[in-house]
Structures are given as structure tokens and as C-alpha cells.
Design a protein around this motif. Structure first.
Motif: not given
Length: 362
Positions: A118-123, A176-181, A211-224
Motif C-alpha cells: 500500500v505504502c511502497g516503503f523505501d527498501k 526499511v524506510d528508516r524504522a519500519v520492521p 519480497h521484491g528486493v534484488a541482490p545488490g539493490a540495497y545497502i545494509d546499514v548496521a552498527d560496529a
């Protein structure tokens, strides 16, 4: 013959109709009913919606759910007239048992995916992190229980709540989209972040691809905690953003290189918060370089903050002042000290010179 006036019921619905509208827009009730079929008189999706409404109205205990709906317009909030007795403890308990049997995170993910449609989250950016949740009580397992039994082991561990005296469990989420689990999982209370990262990394690409996100189409953001040899190997070609722990020699080396070269790129003030005279906005500048971790080169950026610089300067000033006080006390003691031979005096002088060498103010 007197006129009979109709009875009017008045309810304080406050913000709850807005919650109901969002639930309808995202198909919450339908998504849960597809996953959790029952033969109960009331469907599980409506029970879950009722628990959500109750939680967002002030966090009353679940055992008072029936009491909560005696004061609500169920036709407005649930889409149909439901007797408050439908939310009795036994009914809610059976629904919770069914949710557990199906898998609570499976249900959560299904609802998140439905909301994404419905919302089209930024993934493009995927955030993974863990948190510890403290609890009160013993939570003792039966003596015959094995290590592998039970959903999680509630025990002592590293407490992010600063309550090492309490037992806890760890919960990890993929957002994804900052804080949507989109996904999450509970872990034992003494589970290490590094271990969780390694376990999840191997399945992130597969999960997102479903869920429609191809490999290489996203950036993993994580802590140290992401920076270990095993985790970096599990990432493979996946792009990522993390903080390099200061315990790595490459971290200090690149910072020293940035200071020595002094070829910063000015970013200026980038904070969304408007600065004030008493709280000016910090200015940032960056230096781009390269670090080598476990034989593999990675792009790295040193970020300099004017606000952090001021805090560091104040800390150094306090350390210098403390060192000066220590030296002055030592010097006064040395002036009053009598030495009975040249060797003792030279030894004391050597110690004072060594102390001055370690003092930043000298």
C-alpha cells in the motif's frame, strides 16, 4: 401520551478511529485471518485489532480487554458490532496460542509486506540492529529442559538498558524506510550482537528477494558489531555502511592520515534542527581514504564534527588541569623532601622527569 426519546450512547473515541483507518488501509485484519484460520465465533484479526487499539489507548493489561470494550463503540472501532464478552481472557488466550503456533514474526512480516504494497516503503537501505529487553522475575526453566528447548532463554547478559541486575532477552529487527520492521526474531538474553549479525546476514538477501528486493539493490546499514571477519565474508558483494571500531589499528591510522593530509571536504551544517544562539548547529567535514580488513580493502570516511571537537577540547583541558595539580603536589612534596645521598636524589629527579613527560601540559 408522552414522547419517547431515543437512547443515545456517547463514547470518548479520541484518536482510535484514526488507528482503525490505518489498519483498514493496510488490510491488517484480513492479513491475520489468512494466516491464522480458526472456527471461533470471532475472527483472530479482529481480536488482534482490539489488542492494538487497547495498547494505543493507554497500555491497560490484556486481562482488562473485555472491560476496555464496554466503554467503546465497537461498530466504529472494529467495523462491526462486537459484544465486549468476545474479548474475554479465554478467547484472547486461544488467539495468542494460535499466533504462537503460526509464528509471531511470520504474522508480523505478512502485515509489514501488506503495508508495503500500500505504502511502497523505501527498501534501498536496510537497517539491522538488536536491543535487550529487561524483565522482572526468575524465569526458571524446568530442570529436565534441554538447552535447545523453548523459544528463548531469559537470562543475564549485556544490558543495553543499563540494568545488569535483571534478566533479559534480545530482540533483533530488520527495518526499511528508516524504522519500519519487516522481520525480527527473539534471542537468548546472553546472545552476542556479533553472533546475531552473522546468523542474519546469510539470510537477508534471500528474505529480501522474496519480497521484491534484488541482490545488490540495497545497502545494509548496521552498527560496529557487523565488523568481524565472518560477517564481512558473509556480506560478500553486498554494499554496507557501518562504523569501524576504534579497537582496529586501521581506525587510528586513517584518522592520523586525515589529520596529517588536512585535505578535508567541508559539508557545513547538515542537521535538520534549527540552531539557536545557545546551541549552534555543528559543522561537519570529511576525509575519504581506504582501510584493509582481513586482507580486503574497503572505502572509509573520517567524519569531523565541530561539536565533538569542542567536547574533546574541554575533556583535554580537564585532563591537563588534573595533571598540573598532580605535578604541583608532587613538586611541593619534593621540595620538602630531604635526601641523604646523591643516588636517592637523582632517582627522585628521574621519577619527576618521567611524570612531566606524560603530562600533556609540559
Amino acid at each position: 401520551m408522552g414522547l419517547v426519546l431515543p437512547t443515545i450512547d456517547a463514547y470518548q473515541v479520541q484518536h482510535l478511529p484514526i488507528v482503525k483507518a490505518y489498519a483498514d488501509k493496510r488490510g491488517l485484519v484480513e492479513a491475520i485471518n489468512r494466516l491464522v484460520p480458526t472456527e471461533m465465533a470471532i475472527d483472530p484479526g479482529t481480536i488482534v485489532l482490539g489488542m492494538i487499539l487497547d495498547t494505543l489507548s493507554g497500555r491497560s493489561p490484556l486481562y482488562r480487554l473485555e472491560e476496555f470494550f464496554t466503554q467503546q463503540d465497537t461498530a466504529l472501532l472494529l467495523g462491526k458490532g462486537v459484544a465486549p464478552e468476545a474479548f474475554q481472557d479465554d478467547t484472547v488466550g486461544r488467539v495468542l496460542d494460535r499466533l504462537y503456533d503460526i509464528g509471531t514474526m511470520k504474522v508480523c512480516t505478512a502485515c509489514a509486506v501488506q503495508a508495503d504494497r500500500v505504502c511502497g516503503f523505501d527498501k534501498r537501505y536496510v537497517h539491522f540492529d538488536t536491543t535487550s529487553i529487561t524483565v522482572y522475575g526468575e524465569y526458571l526453566l524446568p530442570e529436565e529442559a534441554k538447552e535447545s528447548e523453548g523459544p528463548v532463554r531469559i537470562t543475564y547478559g549485556y544490558s543495553k538498558d543499563k540494568r545488569p541486575d535483571l534478566k533479559q532477552f534480545v530482540f533483533s529487527t530488520l527495518c526499511v524506510d528508516r524504522a519500519v520492521p519487516l522481520w525480527g526474531k527473539p534471542h537468548d538474553g546472553n546472545t552476542s550482537d556479533k553472533t546475531v549479525n552473522n546468523t542474519v546476514l546469510s539470510g537477508i538477501a534471500t528474505f529480501l528477494a522474496q519480497h521484491g528486493v534484488a541482490p545488490g539493490a540495497y545497502i545494509d546499514v548496521a552498527d560496529a558489531a557487523l565488523v568481524t571477519e565472518e560477517n564481512l565474508a558473509a556480506l560478500g558483494d553486498t554494499l554496507f555502511i557501518t562504523r569501524l571500531p576504534a579497537t582496529y589499528n586501521e581506525c587510528g591510522r586513517l584518522i592520523a592520515e586525515a589529520v596529517a593530509h588536512n585535505t578535508w571536504t567541508e559539508l557545513g551544517v547538515i542537521a535538520h534542527t534549527q540552531p539557536t544562539p545557545h546551541r549552534p548547529g555543528p559543522a561537519y567535514k570529511v576525509y575519504e581514504g581506504e582501510v584493509t580488513l582481513y586482507g580486503t580493502p574497503y572505502r572509509a570516511v573520517v567524519i569531523h564534527s565541530s561539536a565533538q571537537d569542542k567536547r574533546r577540547q574541554k575533556r583535554l583541558e580537564r585532563e591537563i588541569q588534573a595533571s598540573q595539580s598532580t605535578l604541583q603536589t608532587t613538586a611541593r612534596g619534593a621540595e620538602q623532601q630531604a635526601y641523604f645521598c646523591r643516588a636517592d636524589a637523582e632517582a627522585a629527579d628521574h621519577r619527576q622527569r618521567a611524570d612531566r613527560a606524560h603530562c600533556p601540559s609540559v
